[in-house]
Design a protein around this motif. Structure first.
Motif, PDB file in Angstrom:
ATOM      1  N   THR A  14      -0.904  -5.096   2.984  1.00 32.19           N
ATOM      2  CA  THR A  14      -0.051  -4.804   4.148  1.00 32.19           C
ATOM      3  C   THR A  14       1.284  -5.560   4.080  1.00 32.19           C
ATOM      4  OG1 THR A  14      -1.204  -6.568   5.342  1.00 32.19           O
ATOM      5  CG2 THR A  14      -1.996  -4.299   5.671  1.00 32.19           C
ATOM      6  N   CYS A  57      -5.714   1.850   1.847  1.00 34.04           N
ATOM      7  CA  CYS A  57      -5.759   0.385   1.827  1.00 34.04           C
ATOM      8  C   CYS A  57      -6.946  -0.115   1.006  1.00 34.04           C
ATOM      9  CB  CYS A  57      -5.838  -0.170   3.245  1.00 34.04           C
ATOM     10  SG  CYS A  57      -4.253  -0.145   4.120  1.00 34.04           S
ATOM     11  N   LYS A  58      -8.087   0.571   1.152  1.00 30.37           N
ATOM     12  CA  LYS A  58      -9.287   0.183   0.413  1.00 30.37           C
ATOM     13  C   LYS A  58      -9.069   0.349  -1.093  1.00 30.37           C
ATOM     14  CE  LYS A  58     -14.225   1.151  -0.117  1.00 30.37           C
ATOM     15  NZ  LYS A  58     -15.359   2.038   0.261  1.00 30.37           N
ATOM     16  N   LYS A 108      -6.416  13.244   5.174  1.00 29.08           N
ATOM     17  CA  LYS A 108      -7.640  13.695   5.848  1.00 29.08           C
ATOM     18  C   LYS A 108      -7.295  14.953   6.644  1.00 29.08           C
ATOM     19  CE  LYS A 108      -6.791  10.075   9.311  1.00 29.08           C
ATOM     20  NZ  LYS A 108      -7.353   8.906  10.016  1.00 29.08           N
ATOM     21  N   GLU A 151       0.829  -1.222   0.000  1.00 24.76           N
ATOM     22  CA  GLU A 151       0.000   0.000   0.000  1.00 24.76           C
ATOM     23  C   GLU A 151       0.858   1.265   0.000  1.00 24.76           C
ATOM     24  OE1 GLU A 151      -0.943   3.262   2.510  1.00 24.76           O
ATOM     25  OE2 GLU A 151      -0.759   1.423   3.677  1.00 24.76           O
ATOM     26  N   ASP A 162      -4.658   9.095   5.191  1.00 26.53           N
ATOM     27  CA  ASP A 162      -5.850   8.283   5.462  1.00 26.53           C
ATOM     28  C   ASP A 162      -5.549   6.839   5.065  1.00 26.53           C
ATOM     29  OD1 ASP A 162      -8.321   7.099   5.677  1.00 26.53           O
ATOM     30  OD2 ASP A 162      -9.417   8.778   4.797  1.00 26.53           O
ATOM     31  N   ARG A 163      -4.943   6.082   5.981  1.00 28.00           N
ATOM     32  CA  ARG A 163      -4.504   4.715   5.708  1.00 28.00           C
ATOM     33  C   ARG A 163      -5.673   3.815   5.311  1.00 28.00           C
ATOM     34  NH1 ARG A 163       0.504   4.718   4.287  1.00 28.00           N
ATOM     35  NH2 ARG A 163       1.889   5.699   5.763  1.00 28.00           N
ATOM     36  N   LYS A 164      -6.818   4.003   5.957  1.00 23.60           N
ATOM     37  CA  LYS A 164      -7.979   3.167   5.665  1.00 23.60           C
ATOM     38  C   LYS A 164      -8.416   3.344   4.217  1.00 23.60           C
ATOM     39  CE  LYS A 164     -12.579   2.016   7.433  1.00 23.60           C
ATOM     40  NZ  LYS A 164     -13.615   2.340   8.442  1.00 23.60           N
ATOM     41  N   ALA A 165      -8.480   4.600   3.781  1.00 25.18           N
ATOM     42  CA  ALA A 165      -8.904   4.878   2.408  1.00 25.18           C
ATOM     43  C   ALA A 165      -7.882   4.353   1.402  1.00 25.18           C
ATOM     44  CB  ALA A 165      -9.104   6.386   2.222  1.00 25.18           C
ATOM     45  N   GLN A 174      -6.553  -2.181  -2.419  1.00 25.87           N
ATOM     46  CA  GLN A 174      -7.150  -3.514  -2.562  1.00 25.87           C
ATOM     47  C   GLN A 174      -8.015  -3.588  -3.812  1.00 25.87           C
ATOM     48  OE1 GLN A 174      -6.367  -6.115  -0.213  1.00 25.87           O
ATOM     49  NE2 GLN A 174      -6.986  -7.109  -2.121  1.00 25.87           N
TER      50      GLN A 174
END
Length: 495
Positions: free
Chosen positions: A134, A117-118, A106, A95, A112-115, A121
């Motif tokens: 990861t 990673c999404k 953000k 990532e 914004d790690r969540k965004a 993916q």
């Protein structure tokens, strides 16, 4: 996007690498760019994308003259170059590599790690790449790293995608996935420049082909109007003869026997033999454990069980030094990071494994070193300016010849070749195949790991197929075909 390059000249010091070269790309086409190693293909594309500046010539994009000063400037204009040399940060995750310089932020400028990673993916799923986002890059194989590089390029809204040997480290199934992605990009109007030495890919995928030879433009043809023999003649200016030279060697006594070799995680209960004068091909999908098995035999990976016999005598190999002393040579998959000291000369690279031949009573001899290296350059047809030529400035094919020379001059009983023709042009491939046949004729036991099924079928006496760390079959080449090998490679059984 339409691109036209006219009369491009480029020299590095006194070496002119492009001489009035040209290339044009139409909107939404897949255009192959071919030529022998050192023909100037990558240099021409690096000039287009601002890596190098041209000495003279004109570049037109949609009819307007341009001169990109950096790859970033070219990328902003919609032209993205996926290099043959991997451009990854090995200590970072998949990532983090995908979003380097393109981070999603953000509040307060935090990533914004969540965004990320999404989105990472989503890109990986689109490419059919089953790698955790990861995962750390250093833990991935060369082929997996290559797939991440391709995914990185797809994150940019590219109008032109330049791919330099994109399938060199990929298996057949991964190549098929990549082709589907390329076709979908073309349907969206993206133009593709496809640089490859794999002739079958060119004829399956591309609309047109442009040939360079010794830095000069030779011609452009529609794929439907040209044959493979025509392409070879244009590339090298002569006929090349049989693609896989025939070998008439009497197979001798057993040289290597491996029994029940097992790693804690990567492979288990691996058993096989190789005889004098035999070429054992090793096939399997990426991640099957082919390279890891060879690394273990060479002492680079620890095993928890198993025995290795050379000439009928059990040997204990815990490191490469012991493997070399036992008569094993190993040409690794990644010549740039494992096979060569890129910043060193041809002479230094060849000598490093042959100090016993270039020394008298433990003291290096300049005359012996010069004699050995000159012989190697002549025997292996290494195109360089002389022994002092830095390996970093050699073409891929000539780098591979240096690696071959380095190991073959150690006079091994057993030579392991892991992807020996990866990123090598058709002329250099033929030379490497001839070297393999010469080694077999001398009685060397050769193990050749390759992702190219035609190569495995064309060069091997027997083929060992690996699936998920286990040998699923060993078949004689006379009885083998692509369907049988792929059945075993995917865990199936032959009737």
């Amino acid at each position: 996007m339409n691109i036209e390059m006219r009369g491009i000249n480029k020299s590095f010091a006194t070496n002119q690498v492009l001489k009035n070269a040209g290339f044009d790309l139409k909107d939404g086409e897949i255009h192959a760019l071919m030529g022998e190693n050192g023909a100037g293909k990558s240099t021409l594309m690096k000039i287009l994308t601002g890596v190098y500046s041209k000495d003279s010539g004109t570049i037109l994009v949609d009819g307007k003259e341009v001169h990109y000063k950096s790859p970033q400037e070219a990328e902003k204009a919609g032209i993205v170059f996926i290099y043959q040399e991997l451009n990854v940060l090995f200590d970072l995750t998949v990532e983090q590599n995908l979003f380097m310089g393109k981070e999603i932020t953000k509040g307060f400028g935090l990533c914004d790690r969540k965004a990320m990673c999404k989105k990472a993916q989503e890109i990986m799923d689109r490419m059919g790449v089953h790698i955790p986002v990861t995962a750390v890059m250093s833990d991935l194989s060369v082929g997996q790293q290559q797939m991440v590089e391709i995914c990185k390029a797809l994150m940019v809204d590219a109008k032109v995608l330049i791919m330099d040997e994109p399938t060199a480290a990929l298996t057949q199934s991964e190549t098929e996935i990549l082709f589907q992605v390329i076709q979908s990009l073309r349907e969206k109007g993206v133009s593709i420049v496809y640089i490859s030495h794999r002739m079958e890919e060119i004829f399956e995928l591309c609309d047109r082909i442009t040939i360079l030879r010794d830095g000069e433009y030779i011609g452009t043809r529609y794929i439907k109007d040209i044959t493979m023999d025509d392409v070879v003649r244009m590339m090298i200016g002569r006929e090349i003869g049989e693609r896989y030279p025939k070998r008439d060697v009497e197979i001798g006594a057993e040289v290597l026997r491996v029994e029940g070799l097992t790693h804690q995680k990567l492979f288990r209960d691996v058993s096989f033999t190789v005889h004098a004068g035999e070429v054992l091909g090793v096939s399997g999908l990426m991640g099957a454990g082919r390279t890891e098995i060879m690394q273990a035999i060479f002492g680079n990976l620890p095993v928890v069980a198993g025995k290795i016999y050379i000439d009928g005598v059990e040997v204990k190999i815990h490191n490469p030094r012991q493997a070399i002393a036992a008569g094993i040579g190993f040409i690794t998959e990644d010549r740039k990071t494992e096979g060569l000291l890129l910043e060193k000369s041809v002479e230094e690279n060849i000598e490093i494994a042959n100090l016993g031949k270039t020394s008298r009573k433990g003291i290096r001899s300049k005359s012996l070193r010069t004699k050995l290296v000159k012989e190697a350059i002549e025997e292996f047809h290494i195109k360089c300016f002389g022994p002092e030529h830095e390996c970093n400035n050699l073409s891929g094919g000539n780098q591979q010849k240096v690696v071959l020379a380095k190991w073959i001059y150690t006079e091994p009983k057993i030579l392991i070749l892991d992807e020996p023709t990866r990123g090598v042009d058709i002329g250099a491939k033929k030379e490497i195949y001839s070297v393999i046949n010469d080694l077999a004729a001398r009685g060397v036991a050769v193990i050749m790991v390759s992702s190219e099924l035609p190569e495995v079928l064309g060069m091997s006496d027997r083929i060992m197929v690996v699936h998920e760390g286990k040998v699923t079959g060993i078949i004689n080449s006379a009885d083998a075909d692509q369907e049988k090998v792929m059945t075993l490679a995917t865990g199936g059984c032959l009737a």
